[in-house]
Design a protein around this motif. Structure first.
Motif, PDB file in Angstrom:
ATOM      1  N   GLY A   1      -9.819   9.883  -2.278  1.00 18.83           N
ATOM      2  CA  GLY A   1      -8.709   9.524  -1.031  1.00 18.83           C
ATOM      3  C   GLY A   1      -9.161  10.702   0.232  1.00 18.83           C
ATOM      4  O   GLY A   1      -8.922   9.910   1.093  1.00 18.83           O
TER       5      GLY A   1
ATOM      6  N   SER B   1      -1.120  11.950  -5.851  1.00 20.97           N
ATOM      7  CA  SER B   1      -1.893  12.713  -6.741  1.00 20.97           C
ATOM      8  C   SER B   1      -1.794  14.140  -6.541  1.00 20.97           C
ATOM      9  O   SER B   1      -1.648  14.817  -7.535  1.00 20.97           O
ATOM     10  CB  SER B   1      -3.394  12.042  -6.619  1.00 20.97           C
ATOM     11  OG  SER B   1      -3.657  10.671  -6.834  1.00 20.97           O
TER      12      SER B   1
ATOM     13  N   LEU C   1      -4.102   7.373  -1.740  1.00 19.86           N
ATOM     14  CA  LEU C   1      -4.653   7.707  -3.030  1.00 19.86           C
ATOM     15  C   LEU C   1      -4.535   9.404  -3.068  1.00 19.86           C
ATOM     16  O   LEU C   1      -4.299   9.886  -4.347  1.00 19.86           O
ATOM     17  CB  LEU C   1      -6.071   7.568  -3.209  1.00 19.86           C
ATOM     18  CG  LEU C   1      -6.463   5.943  -3.311  1.00 19.86           C
ATOM     19  CD1 LEU C   1      -8.185   6.075  -3.207  1.00 19.86           C
ATOM     20  CD2 LEU C   1      -6.043   5.696  -4.831  1.00 19.86           C
ATOM     21  N   ASN C   2      -4.640  10.033  -2.233  1.00 15.49           N
ATOM     22  CA  ASN C   2      -4.755  11.521  -1.896  1.00 15.49           C
ATOM     23  C   ASN C   2      -3.298  12.021  -2.214  1.00 15.49           C
ATOM     24  O   ASN C   2      -3.040  13.001  -3.167  1.00 15.49           O
ATOM     25  CB  ASN C   2      -5.365  11.848  -0.767  1.00 15.49           C
ATOM     26  CG  ASN C   2      -5.411  13.373  -0.739  1.00 15.49           C
ATOM     27  OD1 ASN C   2      -4.435  14.202  -0.254  1.00 15.49           O
ATOM     28  ND2 ASN C   2      -6.567  14.033  -0.855  1.00 15.49           N
TER      29      ASN C   2
ATOM     30  N   SER D   1      -1.688   1.486  -2.105  1.00 17.69           N
ATOM     31  CA  SER D   1      -2.686   2.515  -2.634  1.00 17.69           C
ATOM     32  C   SER D   1      -1.773   3.753  -3.217  1.00 17.69           C
ATOM     33  O   SER D   1      -2.436   4.213  -4.388  1.00 17.69           O
ATOM     34  CB  SER D   1      -3.723   2.967  -1.718  1.00 17.69           C
ATOM     35  OG  SER D   1      -2.967   3.844  -0.499  1.00 17.69           O
TER      36      SER D   1
ATOM     37  N   GLY E   1      -2.597   4.878  -6.757  1.00 17.08           N
ATOM     38  CA  GLY E   1      -3.146   6.090  -6.994  1.00 17.08           C
ATOM     39  C   GLY E   1      -2.392   6.988  -7.966  1.00 17.08           C
ATOM     40  O   GLY E   1      -2.538   7.778  -8.819  1.00 17.08           O
TER      41      GLY E   1
ATOM     42  N   VAL F   1      -9.184  11.069  -8.150  1.00 19.29           N
ATOM     43  CA  VAL F   1      -8.351  10.632  -6.978  1.00 19.29           C
ATOM     44  C   VAL F   1      -8.193  11.155  -5.891  1.00 19.29           C
ATOM     45  O   VAL F   1      -8.136  10.531  -4.736  1.00 19.29           O
ATOM     46  CB  VAL F   1      -7.110  10.114  -7.954  1.00 19.29           C
ATOM     47  CG1 VAL F   1      -6.208   9.128  -7.048  1.00 19.29           C
ATOM     48  CG2 VAL F   1      -7.519   9.359  -9.152  1.00 19.29           C
TER      49      VAL F   1
END
Length: 425
Positions: free
Chosen positions: A84, A121, A117-118, A64, A68, A80
């Motif tokens: 996340g 980003s 994801l978090n 991810s 991401g 995103v």
């Protein structure tokens, strides 16, 4: 610097990002110090099962992170970041609700998906706002301070206010992740900020793997992350064996976080700004190995606290140096992808480290073998980093940027957050 120019435009957006970092670290570190204990005591898991459950998160974290980072560069970062955060919040609630090893492993996978994801980003957004080289290390230092403020509050909230009650702790952490996602979704700019989001051709991604300095640095960093992740697994399990109230272990993370907020500037001034990054990382790894190895001798809370302090000195040397190095080795138009790859690498290291650590700790926390293995591994990794300094491709890549980064003090962080003045001249 224009980056920190008040509550508008880029300065405001940076503050939103740092508030998100604070909230996610607050939620995470309400859970992380107690999760191995919770899985052992409340869920009845064996140490090997605990190691396996904790190793699940890095598996999806790897994939991810790649997705991401690409998605953040392609469609923008706020959505995103928010998704996340929400996925990780759901995973934290799931740890409390589910009882079987397979469902708990699934929550580990979901958590890794959310963090993957978090995190890249968020880092990509920070790097994009801090577009000037002189700003980048300052921005990542501010991120580190915000993270450690969250960690410090987490221990106090967990132990003194929530009283070590697992259900309250896990649901509160879930709520903090939901809040962080909402703040990011509604307060960060659409798209990719001032620059339009661009579709990067596949051929351009392949060029990343021709960046020898980045590739080799990433491979060595796998070993660093494998060692770094051992504290979250080994210290709580040792505490559960020797302390009458193991929930007090969360206060070790609080003390460590306060140390980072107070001393990060001095550590940066004395070492990071004056030494080659590979030497800084080598020294940091030795401190991490020393902190882990010393846990073997612990017989009470204060010895565990001392081990944590030794470890956190290494962390203060390693984390900002690694983020700043990746930012320098990467390219601006694909910075999200570079941080995604970096998170992929850290996920590989963390997953391998948690699995290996779980297997070693099956021998028992009173056995010298796990702790000696951690300490000797630190010596080997440190030697590799020192040797890497003299490798010509890395010397060339690092030599392209000769800035002397500034580091904010804890006081400047608070003054900047509340809009009183800029932390940089």
């Amino acid at each position: 610097m224009a980056l920190f120019g008040g509550w508008k435009e880029s300065g405001f957006h940076m503050k939103v990002l740092l508030i998100g970092v604070l909230l996610t670290h607050l939620g995470t570190y309400m859970v992380v110090p107690l999760l191995p204990i919770f899985l052992k005591v409340d869920k009845g898991m064996t140490i090997a099962e605990i190691g396996l459950i904790l190793a699940m998160s890095p598996l999806t974290y790897q994939l991810s992170s790649l997705f991401g980072g690409w998605l953040a560069d392609r469609i923008g970062r706020r959505g995103v970041i928010a998704v996340g955060a929400w996925l990780n919040g759901a995973a934290i609630a799931g740890f409390l609700l589910f009882d079987t090893v397979w469902l708990l492993m699934s929550m580990g996978l979901l958590s890794g998906l959310g963090v993957g994801l978090n995190t890249p980003s968020t880092k990509a957004a920070i790097a994009a706002i801090a577009s000037e080289e002189d700003n980048k290390t300052t921005a990542f230092s501010l991120r580190g301070v915000a993270a450690n403020v969250g960690i410090a509050i987490a221990g106090l909230l967990t132990y003194f206010i929530l009283g070590g009650e697992f259900s309250l702790i896990f649901y509160t952490a879930t709520g903090l992740y939901i809040l962080s996602g909402l703040i990011s979704l509604f307060m960060l700019p659409k798209g990719c900020g001032e620059e339009p989001c661009e579709t990067v051709p596949v051929k351009a991604y392949m060029e990343i793997f021709k960046n020898k300095a980045f590739v080799v640095f990433s491979l060595v960093s796998i070993l660093i992350w494998a060692l770094y992740t051992q504290l979250a697994l080994s210290l709580p399990l040792r505490a559960e064996d020797i302390l009458p109230d193991s929930s007090v272990v969360s206060l070790i993370w609080t003390v460590n976080a306060v140390i980072v907020v107070v001393l990060q500037t001095s550590i940066s001034r004395w070492f990071i700004e004056k030494a080659h990054p590979m030497n800084v990382l080598a020294l940091g790894v030795l401190f991490i190995g020393g902190g882990l190895g010393s846990i073997y001798f612990s017989t009470n809370f204060y010895w565990l606290l001392a081990s944590g302090v030794i470890f956190i000195i290494g962390e203060m040397l390693i984390l900002p140096t690694m983020d700043a190095t990746v930012s320098r080795l990467g390219t601006a138009k694909m910075i999200g992808v570079f941080f995604g790859l970096t998170n992929f690498v850290s996920g590989v290291g963390e997953g391998a480290g948690k699995f290996a650590g779980g297997q070693l700790l099956r021998l028992g926390t009173s056995s010298s073998i796990p702790w000696l293995t951690f300490a000797l591994s630190a010596v080997v990794i440190s030697g590799l980093l020192v040797a890497l300094r003299f490798w010509e491709p890395l010397r060339f890549s690092m030599g392209r940027k000769n800035e002397k980064p500034e580091r904010p003090t804890s006081a400047s962080f608070w003054q900047w957050i509340f809009g009183r003045r800029s932390p940089a001249k």
